[in-house]
Design a protein around this motif. Structure first.
Motif, PDB file in Angstrom:
ATOM      1  N   ALA A 116       0.837  -1.204   0.000  1.00  0.00           N
ATOM      2  CA  ALA A 116       0.000   0.000   0.000  1.00  0.00           C
ATOM      3  C   ALA A 116       0.872   1.254   0.000  1.00  0.00           C
ATOM      4  N   MET A 117       1.973   1.236   0.750  1.00  0.00           N
ATOM      5  CA  MET A 117       2.871   2.383   0.786  1.00  0.00           C
ATOM      6  C   MET A 117       3.441   2.681  -0.586  1.00  0.00           C
ATOM      7  N   VAL A 118       3.868   1.652  -1.294  1.00  0.00           N
ATOM      8  CA  VAL A 118       4.428   1.839  -2.629  1.00  0.00           C
ATOM      9  C   VAL A 118       3.366   2.396  -3.576  1.00  0.00           C
ATOM     10  N   ALA A 119       2.142   1.888  -3.484  1.00  0.00           N
ATOM     11  CA  ALA A 119       1.062   2.382  -4.346  1.00  0.00           C
ATOM     12  C   ALA A 119       0.796   3.866  -4.092  1.00  0.00           C
ATOM     13  N   VAL A 120       0.827   4.281  -2.834  1.00  0.00           N
ATOM     14  CA  VAL A 120       0.602   5.695  -2.504  1.00  0.00           C
ATOM     15  C   VAL A 120       1.740   6.550  -3.039  1.00  0.00           C
ATOM     16  N   GLY A 380      10.013  12.620   0.009  1.00  0.00           N
ATOM     17  CA  GLY A 380       9.261  12.915   1.220  1.00  0.00           C
ATOM     18  C   GLY A 380       8.144  11.926   1.497  1.00  0.00           C
ATOM     19  N   VAL A 381       7.368  11.591   0.460  1.00  0.00           N
ATOM     20  CA  VAL A 381       6.263  10.654   0.647  1.00  0.00           C
ATOM     21  C   VAL A 381       6.790   9.255   0.990  1.00  0.00           C
ATOM     22  N   SER A 382       7.838   8.826   0.315  1.00  0.00           N
ATOM     23  CA  SER A 382       8.387   7.497   0.596  1.00  0.00           C
ATOM     24  C   SER A 382       9.012   7.444   1.986  1.00  0.00           C
ATOM     25  N   TYR A 383       9.647   8.529   2.443  1.00  0.00           N
ATOM     26  CA  TYR A 383      10.214   8.567   3.790  1.00  0.00           C
ATOM     27  C   TYR A 383       9.104   8.421   4.832  1.00  0.00           C
ATOM     28  N   GLY A 384       8.026   9.181   4.668  1.00  0.00           N
ATOM     29  CA  GLY A 384       6.913   9.037   5.586  1.00  0.00           C
ATOM     30  C   GLY A 384       6.307   7.649   5.550  1.00  0.00           C
ATOM     31  N   GLY A 385       6.201   7.077   4.343  1.00  0.00           N
ATOM     32  CA  GLY A 385       5.650   5.735   4.221  1.00  0.00           C
ATOM     33  C   GLY A 385       6.504   4.684   4.911  1.00  0.00           C
TER      34      GLY A 385
END
Length: 390
Positions: A116-120, A380-385
């Motif tokens: 799910a993280m990768v999809a986001v 940024g999004v991947s770090y948060g994920g």
């Protein structure tokens, strides 16, 4: 077109209207030979400097060949046809073999939270980059191609989408410029991200997943993650291949969106023609105008549209299925991996040779702004994920 073009046609007389032998098409061999030489040199660069991935070196060498005084004449003239072939056909073959790197069991072993993280990450990066690119006024389908490269798998994804764009405006220069930008940012990531591991407080597993979710090309992922050890490298490759898995649905979505865009353009043209016909009814009796409207509505209807799922994407999915069975021995997979890297290197050399730096400079500020912003978004999004899922 500002792109380095094949000018051979301007030097050859046209065939007679009746009789005679039509002129031969330029040979592809000079360009393919140049691509092969570029792969050999890129391989040598990688052996001498292992931190430089072979695919990155191939793009840079292609750009150099297009601008060096002793080579640019060959690139623009006799070699253009073969280099274009390398950038298209060899890219497709390389993407097919890329599927052998991806096993569904390995990917799903990371857990649904990571999936799910990768999809986001992919979704946010793709749509955010397209939106910003349109706001910056980038021409053609550069925003689409750059968004694809950043969100999925770098130059390979750009090559895949460039093959199926329908209803969009763009040319080979858009593809080459997008590849150059994504390659540059991915190369910078090799040097920058390892410096951030300590300040961001990431352990080896977290760092590997962050690299896999945020770096573009597979080779750049390997070069970046290996600095933190084998555990980080393994996690990075798995997360990266999970992003590669989304290539097929993204290509299908681009095809569908392109068809809708093309249909909307045809409908608008038909309405304009109908309005013009109605205005001419008093003078012409209406019939010719009506016929013209029908012709406008059907203009381009016979044009060839790419299939919803292109053949090379089906090949990619087939290779994923073959890898998932576990029937192929390691030696075969290793050999296929080497062939895949050679094919992609040749394709990227061909795409690099299509970059025209003076044209790129005219939109360089806007392109660089988009690249930097997209890089910040995906990092940024991947770090948060990663923090949420580990």
């Amino acid at each position: 077109m500002a792109l380095l073009g094949d000018r051979a046609g301007t030097r050859e007389p046209s065939a007679p209207a009746t009789g005679g032998t039509p002129p031969r098409a330029p040979s592809r061999l000079p360009g393919l030979a140049m691509a092969a030489l570029g792969v050999a040199v890129a391989s040598g660069v990688h052996l001498l400097v292992p931190a430089v991935p072979m695919l990155t070196a191939a793009v840079v060498l292609g750009i150099l060949a297009a601008h060096l005084p002793g080579l640019r004449g060959l690139v623009r003239g006799p070699g253009r046809r073969g280099l274009t072939l390398a950038g298209k056909r060899l890219m497709r073959l390389g993407i097919v073999l890329l599927g052998l790197k991806l096993g569904l069991r390995d990917v799903l072993g990371l857990g649904w939270a990571t999936v799910a993280m990768v999809a986001v990450v992919v979704t946010a990066t793709f749509f955010g980059t397209v939106w910003l690119g349109r706001r910056l006024g980038l021409r053609g389908d550069q925003p689409l191609l750059i968004a694809t490269g950043y969100s999925i798998c770098g130059a390979s994804a750009i090559g895949a989408v460039s093959e199926v764009r329908d209803g969009y405006e763009g040319d080979e220069e858009d593809t080459a410029t997008s590849v150059a930008l994504v390659t540059l940012c991915g190369t910078l990531a090799i040097a920058v991200l390892p410096l951030l591991q300590g300040p961001l407080g990431l352990d080896a597993t977290q760092f590997g997943r962050w690299v896999g979710a945020g770096v573009h090309d597979v080779g750049q992922v390997v070069a970046t993650a290996q600095t933190a050890g084998p555990d980080a490298l393994g996690q990075a490759v798995l997360v990266k291949l999970m992003r590669v898995m989304l290539l097929a649905p993204l290509v299908a979505a681009v095809v569908v969106a392109g068809r809708r865009r093309r249909a909307a353009a045809k409908a608008a043209a038909a309405r304009a023609a109908t309005q013009a016909a109605e205005g001419a009814v008093g003078a012409e009796g209406g019939a010719p105008g009506a016929e013209g409207a029908e012709g406008a509505a059907g203009a381009g209807a016979e044009g060839k549209r790419p299939p919803l799922v292109p053949l090379f994407v089906l090949g990619f999915l087939a290779m994923v299925a073959v890898r998932t069975t576990g029937l192929l021995p390691t030696a075969v997979l290793d050999g296929a991996g080497q062939v895949q890297e050679i094919l992609l290197a040749a394709a990227l050399f061909g795409l690099g040779s299509a970059v025209h730096l003076p044209s790129l400079a005219r939109t360089g500020g806007r392109v660089a702004t988009l690249g930097l912003a997209s890089w910040v978004v995906i990092a940024g999004v991947s770090y948060g994920g990663v923090l949420l899922t580990t």
